[in-house]
Structures are given as C-alpha cells and as structure tokens.
Scaffold this active site. Structure first.
Site, short mmCIF file in Angstrom:
data_model
loop_
_atom_site.label_atom_id
_atom_site.label_comp_id
_atom_site.label_asym_id
_atom_site.label_seq_id
_atom_site.Cartn_x
_atom_site.Cartn_y
_atom_site.Cartn_z
CD1 TRP A 87 -2.31 1.76 2.41
CD2 TRP A 87 -2.82 1.57 0.26
NE1 TRP A 87 -3.32 2.65 2.14
CE2 TRP A 87 -3.65 2.56 0.82
CE3 TRP A 87 -2.96 1.27 -1.10
CZ2 TRP A 87 -4.60 3.27 0.09
CZ3 TRP A 87 -3.92 1.98 -1.84
CH2 TRP A 87 -4.73 2.96 -1.26
CE LYS B 61 -9.30 1.79 2.65
NZ LYS B 61 -9.89 1.13 1.47
CB ALA C 284 -2.10 -1.94 -2.78
CE LYS D 60 -12.48 -1.38 3.86
NZ LYS D 60 -11.52 -2.19 3.11
CD GLU E 211 -6.59 -3.84 10.45
OE1 GLU E 211 -6.76 -3.74 11.69
OE2 GLU E 211 -5.48 -3.97 9.92
#
Length: 331
Positions: free
Chosen positions: A12, A106, A138, A189, A279
């Site tokens: 990223w 995030k 990314a 999300k 994540e």
C-alpha cells in the site's frame, strides 16, 4: 515539485508512493527492512511487496525515520491500523509544527476501540491529521487502474491541498471535512466483507448477500452518526464505495477469509491457518465494544464477533439473524 514522505513501504505504501510521483511529487519512503530500502534505491523496485513493477528515480527510501520529517511536511502513514500507535510513538520526536500526517490505514485499534485519529490526538496532540480512505486495492493503484478515494480533514484547506497534490486522471480524490465517516466506513466494511464472504462460501444466495451488504451499510451509518459523522460522507467513496468493493470480490482478503469460513462452516480452523492480514478480525471486537458504549445496535457485527471468537456455529448465527423482529426500512 512538492515533497511527500511515506512511512511504510509495503504494497500500500509503495502504491501510494507511485501515485504521489505520478502527481508530480518527489517521494521519500521509510522501511524497517534494509533490503527493501536497498532494492528501492539501487534497483528501483520493491520485489518483496510489489514485484515486477518499475519504480521511478524520484522515489527514494531510508531506514532512518527521522529523514522523512527532514524531507517533507506531508507524511502518508501507511502502516497497518494495529501498528499505527507504535509508529506514532516513534515519530513523535520528529513531528514539526507544520507537519501533516495523512492516515492511510483502515481499521479501529483493537485494544482501545479508538479510531486512528483518536490515537493521534492522544499521542500527537495539536498535529494536523488527515484521512485517506476509499475503494482501491493497492495493485490497482500501482497499475494505474482508475480508483477514487476520500481525503478528509477538519481543515478544508488541507483536504483541498492534499487532493491537488495527489490527484491524477486515474486517482481521483473527493474532499470532506468529516473525518469520522471515512474511518468508520473503512473499518466496518471489513467486518461486513467477512460476513459477505461467509454468505457466498456457504451458498446462501445472491439475495442474502445483497440484504447483508445493505443492512451492513445501515450499521456502518448508525455508528458513524453516533460518533459525529455525516450520512452524506458515508454515502460516498469511503463508505458505500469501499463496502461495495470489499464485500464483493475475492481480491478482498476479508471477503476471501469469510468465504473460507462459509465453505467450512466454522471459523476456528480458518483463523488458525490464516497467514494474511485480515483487518476485519481485529476490527470486529473493537466495533462491537464501541457500539455497546454508545448503545447502538449492530446485529451483523455482533453476530460475526460471536461466530469468530465465541464459538457460535454458522447455522445458529444465521438463524438468530433471520429470526430478529421485523422492522421498517432505515430503522
């Protein structure tokens, strides 16, 4: 030519460095790994994280994080959400009065339940903070495929200047002064993407997945509003846009993780065997904790938390969700 520092040289960070250079900026990246730094400086590549992509000469790298703050006042902080506090502590001695930290991760901090901007307020008080979030993998950013994002700052001028610094015809930022919604959207999300992947893997059907994404968006919006965010922002790239992308394709690590859970019907073995950064696994507990503090009902996130960490079976989880009381739209 503006100068931009990038903390983190993973996929990223490298993709955003490429974007910054393409927008006519000079870039200095920081990485712990000296081999990555040498690869960038000598070979103009980052084969460890972004193989087979040539990097321009205007991207340079260092292992000394202080160099980043001597080089630029705009700093893109691209390390993962769960490592953000550690990095902020490390950079605190080098942050200057005019430094702008752009948080590009995030997630919500798992242990505290804090948004990353709140972590920054705790560790770097009085530092100007911005948020970059939105639907963009990314690799797509690196390969110059069209991506739109949200850039948020409570200072509208900072948001506008960052947009001008980073925007290109294929990397299009939208501006907002609402820093809450991009963080909540970018975090929750991932949880909804896990749930969406479970629905897909378990073959519950497209209608079920559409319903889950819709109600998931409702949960995102409720928590954002409870924390002071705005629905109009959540309807944009950093909320609805990011949710649609992350909860709909196997390229999403959260969706693909959920898919494996759905196929196996159980989360325990999938978590044990997982080797990727998902994540949503960290975010789930933090989201539920924050929602409980605000007395906001988030049944999908709560059920995913129970399924992942409390041993609830997939069958029981679905039965509980489907047997909830009927209610009106938007409630």
């Amino acid at each position: 030519m503006n100068k931009i520092g990038v903390i983190g040289s993973g996929i990223w960070g490298t993709a955003l460095a490429l974007t910054a250079v393409r927008a006519n900026n000079e870039v200095l990246c920081w990485a712990r790994n000296s081999n990555v730094v040498d690869d960038i400086n000598i070979n103009h590549k980052n084969e460890k994280y972004l193989p087979n992509v040539d990097l321009p000469l205007s991207i340079k790298a260092t292992t000394d994080i202080k160099d980043i703050f001597d080089f630029a006042k705009v700093i893109l902080l691209t390390v993962s959400a769960q490592h953000t506090r550690e990095i902020m502590v490390n950079i605190k001695p080098f942050v200057k009065n005019d430094t702008i930290i752009v948080i590009c991760a995030k997630g919500i901090e798992a242990n505290s339940g804090k948004m990353l901007s709140e972590v920054a307020e705790e560790i770097l008080p009085n530092t100007q903070i911005a948020i970059l979030s939105g639907p963009g993998f990314a690799i797509d950013v690196a390969m110059k495929r069209f991506v739109s994002v949200t850039i948020a700052s409570t200072d509208a001028t900072i948001a506008e200047n960052l947009t001008k610094m980073l925007g290109t015809p294929y990397f299009r930022p939208y501006m907002t002064t609402d820093i809450i919604s991009p963080q909540i959207g970018g975090s929750i999300k991932n949880v909804i993407a896990i749930a969406s992947g479970i629905v897909e893997g378990a073959k519950f059907g497209d209608g079920a997945r559409a319903a889950l994404i819709t109600r998931g968006f409702h949960e995102m919006s409720k928590l954002s509003k409870g924390l002071g965010g705005e629905l109009t922002t959540m309807m944009g790239m950093c909320g609805l846009g990011d949710l649609v992308m992350t909860a709909s394709c196997m390229q999403s690590r959260n969706f693909s993780f959920g898919y494996d859970v759905g196929v196996k019907g159980d989360a325990t073995s999938v978590i044990r065997e997982n080797t990727k950064t998902v994540e949503g696994l960290f975010t789930t507990k933090a989201v539920v904790k924050r929602a409980l503090e605000l007395e906001i009902e988030m049944p999908i996130c709560e059920m995913i938390n129970r399924l992942l960490f409390e041993g609830v079976s997939l069958k029981d989880a679905m039965n509980e969700l489907l047997c909830r009381p009927y209610k009106g739209e938007g409630i």
